[in-house]
Design an enzyme around this catalytic site. Structure first.
Site, PDB file in Angstrom:
ATOM      1  N   GLY A  31       0.806  -1.215   0.000  1.00  0.00           N
ATOM      2  CA  GLY A  31       0.000   0.000   0.000  1.00  0.00           C
ATOM      3  C   GLY A  31       0.836   1.260   0.000  1.00  0.00           C
ATOM      4  O   GLY A  31       2.019   1.234  -0.334  1.00  0.00           O
ATOM      5  N   GLY A  36       5.400   4.546  -8.886  1.00  0.00           N
ATOM      6  CA  GLY A  36       6.230   3.347  -9.065  1.00  0.00           C
ATOM      7  C   GLY A  36       5.330   2.107  -9.102  1.00  0.00           C
ATOM      8  O   GLY A  36       5.452   1.250  -9.988  1.00  0.00           O
ATOM      9  N   HIS A  37       4.407   2.028  -8.141  1.00  0.00           N
ATOM     10  CA  HIS A  37       3.470   0.887  -8.131  1.00  0.00           C
ATOM     11  C   HIS A  37       2.605   0.888  -9.391  1.00  0.00           C
ATOM     12  O   HIS A  37       2.304  -0.167  -9.952  1.00  0.00           O
ATOM     13  CB  HIS A  37       2.530   0.975  -6.920  1.00  0.00           C
ATOM     14  CG  HIS A  37       3.209   0.801  -5.600  1.00  0.00           C
ATOM     15  ND1 HIS A  37       3.366   1.829  -4.701  1.00  0.00           N
ATOM     16  CD2 HIS A  37       3.767  -0.287  -5.016  1.00  0.00           C
ATOM     17  CE1 HIS A  37       3.994   1.382  -3.622  1.00  0.00           C
ATOM     18  NE2 HIS A  37       4.246   0.111  -3.777  1.00  0.00           N
TER      19      HIS A  37
END
Ligand code: PAF
Length: 283
Positions: A31, A36-37
């Site tokens: 989370g 980037g995620h």
């Protein structure tokens, strides 16, 4: 986007998607999501029919209780970012749904990988990562799973897990996303002040400098120069190493000619531990 809190319900849903002939792509996260995620999710969406993102701050991989307690949690923002970026399925479990003993721990011999860099400075960290990713793979049974190159040593650990236990999962690696000043994107950056974010950019500046020195200076000299430069910006240095990414061992003189080399470091900025790495050789 569908959100599951129970792994049984998630499994039933994914089973019916697989029966329709859809491939499943998976991005595990803790989370506090950032671009980037999202780049991992984009890669996942480009390769698979159904994308699954998990959000779980895994206590098993924190060797420091304070670090765990201050890890950022922001589910509402995370879910809205995932919705905007075409995520199909989110697995957001309570602790017991994933860590209850329905799925047993595995033993994976990481050998030297667990003794150097992150393995050395965060005892038990990689075993914690292995146990949670094993559980997630077991539940989701993805066709592909995407990880970020920013956690270079974690990628090597996951590849070992994949080879030993999940030969049918394809592990893909997405390049590190950086802020305009070079700071590697990380959920931990949320704990930095603006001036901390500026100071932390010294890491990438020093990596660029290391690359210009790589062909002409010995690794030890480069490490000293980089360490000095990072410290000058008020950061503490836990380690700076130049390694062979196949073994994660320090590069030695005989390696230097034909091998790939990465510079890796862990620093502390405003009490926040940050890691980064950079390839010093050309492909
Ligand atoms: O890279 C991370 O965020 C974590 O280590 C992972 C892979 C989600 C396991 O908790």
């Amino acid at each position: 986007m569908q959100i599951f809190r129970s792994h049984h319900e998630l499994q039933n849903h994914l089973l019916s998607e697989k029966e329709k002939g859809y491939s499943i792509g998976f991005v595990p996260t803790m989370g506090a999501l950032h671009q980037g995620h999202i780049s991992l999710l984009d890669l996942c969406n480009s390769k698979c029919d159904v994308s699954v993102v998990s959000i779980f701050v895994n206590p098993l991989q924190f060797n420091n209780k304070e670090d765990l307690a201050k890890y950022p949690v922001q589910h509402e923002q995370d879910l809205s970012l995932l919705r905007q970026n075409s995520c199909d399925v989110v697995y957001l479990p309570e602790r017991n749904d994933i860590l209850g003993n329905e799925i047993e721990n595995i033993h994976l011999n990481l050998g030297d990988l667990d003794q150097v860099l992150e393995g050395k400075f965060r005892p038990g960290h990689f075993d914690g990562v292995v146990q949670i990713v094993h559980r997630l793979f077991k539940i989701i049974q993805p066709n592909i799973a995407v990880f970020g190159e920013k956690d270079l040593q974690q990628v090597a650990v996951i590849k070992q897990l994949q080879k030993s236990f999940y030969p049918d999962v394809l592990v893909l690696v997405a390049p590190t996303k950086r802020e305009p000043n070079g700071l590697a994107m990380s959920s931990r950056n949320m704990q930095l002040s603006d001036s901390g974010k500026m100071k932390a950019a010294a890491v990438f500046d020093s990596f660029l400098m290391a690359k210009t020195m790589f062909n002409s200076l010995p690794a030890s000299k480069i490490i000293d120069t980089v360490t000095k430069k990072i410290k000058e910006h008020g950061l503490e240095v836990e380690y700076v190493s130049i390694i062979n990414p196949e073994t994660f061992k320090d590069l030695n003189k005989t390696d230097k000619k034909n091998m790939k080399a990465y510079i890796c470091c862990a620093v502390i900025c405003e009490g926040v531990r940050l890691i980064d790495n950079y390839c010093l050789t050309d492909d």
